[in-house]
Design a protein around this motif. Structure first.
Motif, PDB file in Angstrom:
ATOM      1  N   ASN A   1       0.820  -1.216   0.000  1.00 17.60           N
ATOM      2  CA  ASN A   1       0.000   0.000   0.000  1.00 17.60           C
ATOM      3  C   ASN A   1       0.848   1.258   0.000  1.00 17.60           C
ATOM      4  O   ASN A   1       0.526   2.244  -0.662  1.00 17.60           O
ATOM      5  N   ASP A   2       1.967   1.215   0.753  1.00 16.50           N
ATOM      6  CA  ASP A   2       2.823   2.396   0.823  1.00 16.50           C
ATOM      7  C   ASP A   2       3.410   2.720  -0.544  1.00 16.50           C
ATOM      8  O   ASP A   2       3.421   3.879  -0.961  1.00 16.50           O
ATOM      9  N   TYR A   3       3.890   1.704  -1.238  1.00 12.88           N
ATOM     10  CA  TYR A   3       4.489   1.927  -2.556  1.00 12.88           C
ATOM     11  C   TYR A   3       3.439   2.440  -3.536  1.00 12.88           C
ATOM     12  O   TYR A   3       3.681   3.376  -4.300  1.00 12.88           O
ATOM     13  N   GLU A   4       2.246   1.856  -3.495  1.00 10.13           N
ATOM     14  CA  GLU A   4       1.174   2.302  -4.392  1.00 10.13           C
ATOM     15  C   GLU A   4       0.835   3.763  -4.121  1.00 10.13           C
ATOM     16  O   GLU A   4       0.628   4.551  -5.048  1.00 10.13           O
ATOM     17  N   ALA A   5       0.793   4.130  -2.874  1.00  8.05           N
ATOM     18  CA  ALA A   5       0.439   5.513  -2.523  1.00  8.05           C
ATOM     19  C   ALA A   5       1.497   6.485  -3.003  1.00  8.05           C
ATOM     20  O   ALA A   5       1.182   7.585  -3.496  1.00  8.05           O
ATOM     21  N   ARG A   6       2.753   6.097  -2.891  1.00 13.23           N
ATOM     22  CA  ARG A   6       3.839   6.972  -3.345  1.00 13.23           C
ATOM     23  C   ARG A   6       3.782   7.166  -4.856  1.00 13.23           C
ATOM     24  O   ARG A   6       4.060   8.262  -5.368  1.00 13.23           O
TER      25      ARG A   6
END
Length: 323
Positions: free
Chosen positions: A7-12
């Motif tokens: 999720n963190d990578y997708e958000a970035r």
């Protein structure tokens, strides 16, 4: 490497939507006739409005115009600037690093869509700016898993008016791993095939029977090699053959080292042999080291059978043992 599905990578990645990728930057040169000429000649575009003032005015224009598809060319920085690290847009490098973090290290352009607002004319100084429109979720492609990065490039004139926009899409992908090829024996390379035609087929047919023949004029009886349709001495088209004794001497030779072909062993001796009958032919030497070959060396006929479909004469030193 970060997990590209977290999720963190997708958000970035999503946070890049709407961000400036390349700040407004003027092209190195204004629109000019010499570059227009180079372009239309390269593209074989003979529309007269690009170089002929009179023809351009006849269409209602004020003068010549630049081809619309040249808009990118006016903002290209040139090779030297494109490879200097200090000239690279910082934001573009940041996005590239983020995509590399997910393993998307390879790139291929997929499509480009232009919208032109007005024609460019000599003297226009064009600038470019680029923003990120979107970065897609991971997609499976033939090249590997990847993400489509869509950007919008805006082209402006010196007053800031938009002259064109370009929607530009790249696929940043993670190269698919290719399975290791199965270990298998490589087939032996075939010796290159001779160029056989109606004038020399008889010679190669005889060679397959291990007979070295020489073409002979039916009228003046002169011998000739390579074979040909007409006697160079008397012009006769009639001919027959005689079988060579298979003896001669080295008239000249070379030792080939490169370029290499997998069907041959190197170093390779290629000799010009003069037969006792007086004709000469180019063959390989057998039974002798390259450093031992000498001009005038007596030789006798040998045969090479590199594969079932090919037999060729070769020569070995007369005092060498037959293979």
């Amino acid at each position: 490497m970060s997990d590209p599905l977290t999720n963190d990578y997708e958000a970035r990645l999503r946070a890049w939507a709407g961000r400036e990728l390349v700040a407004r930057r003027p092209g190195p040169d204004p629109v000019n006739v010499p570059m227009i000429r180079h372009w239309v000649e390269a593209m074989a575009d003979d529309n007269p409005v690009y170089l002929d003032e009179e023809a351009a005015r006849a269409t209602g224009r004020d003068g010549i115009v630049a081809p619309a598809s040249m808009v990118q060319a006016w903002t290209m920085r040139g090779y030297a600037a494109s490879v200097r690290a200090d000239d690279a847009p910082a934001d573009a490098d940041e996005l590239k690093a983020l995509l590399a973090e997910g393993g998307y290290t390879s790139v291929v352009a997929t499509d480009s869509e232009f919208e032109f607002h007005r024609e460019l004319v000599p003297g226009d100084h064009v600038s470019i700016e680029e923003t990120v429109e979107s970065i897609s979720p991971e997609k499976t492609t033939a090249l590997g898993a990847g993400r489509f990065v869509s950007t919008v490039k805006t082209y402006r004139d010196a007053s800031g008016e938009i002259v064109a926009t370009q929607k530009w899409r790249l696929l940043r992908f993670r190269p698919a791993e290719k399975p290791a090829p199965a270990e298998q024996a490589r087939p032996e390379a075939l010796r290159p095939r001779p160029a056989i035609n109606p004038d020399n087929a008889f010679w190669f047919d005889a060679a397959r029977e291990h007979r070295l023949v020489i073409q002979r004029c039916a009228d003046c009886k002169s011998l000739r090699h390579p074979p040909g349709p007409c006697c160079p001495q008397c012009g006769s088209f009639g001919w027959d053959t005689v079988e060579a004794q298979g003896e001669g001497h080295v008239h000249s030779y070379v030792v080939n080292h490169h370029p290499r072909h997998p069907a041959f062993d190197y170093p390779l001796v290629v000799a010009l042999i003069e037969l006792t009958e007086g004709t000469r032919l180019i063959t390989n030497m057998t039974g002798v080291a390259p450093e031992d070959v000498e001009i005038g060396m007596p030789v006798v006929l040998d045969w090479l059978d590199p594969d079932p479909d090919l037999s060729l004469p070769a020569f070995r030193p007369a005092d060498a043992k037959e293979r």
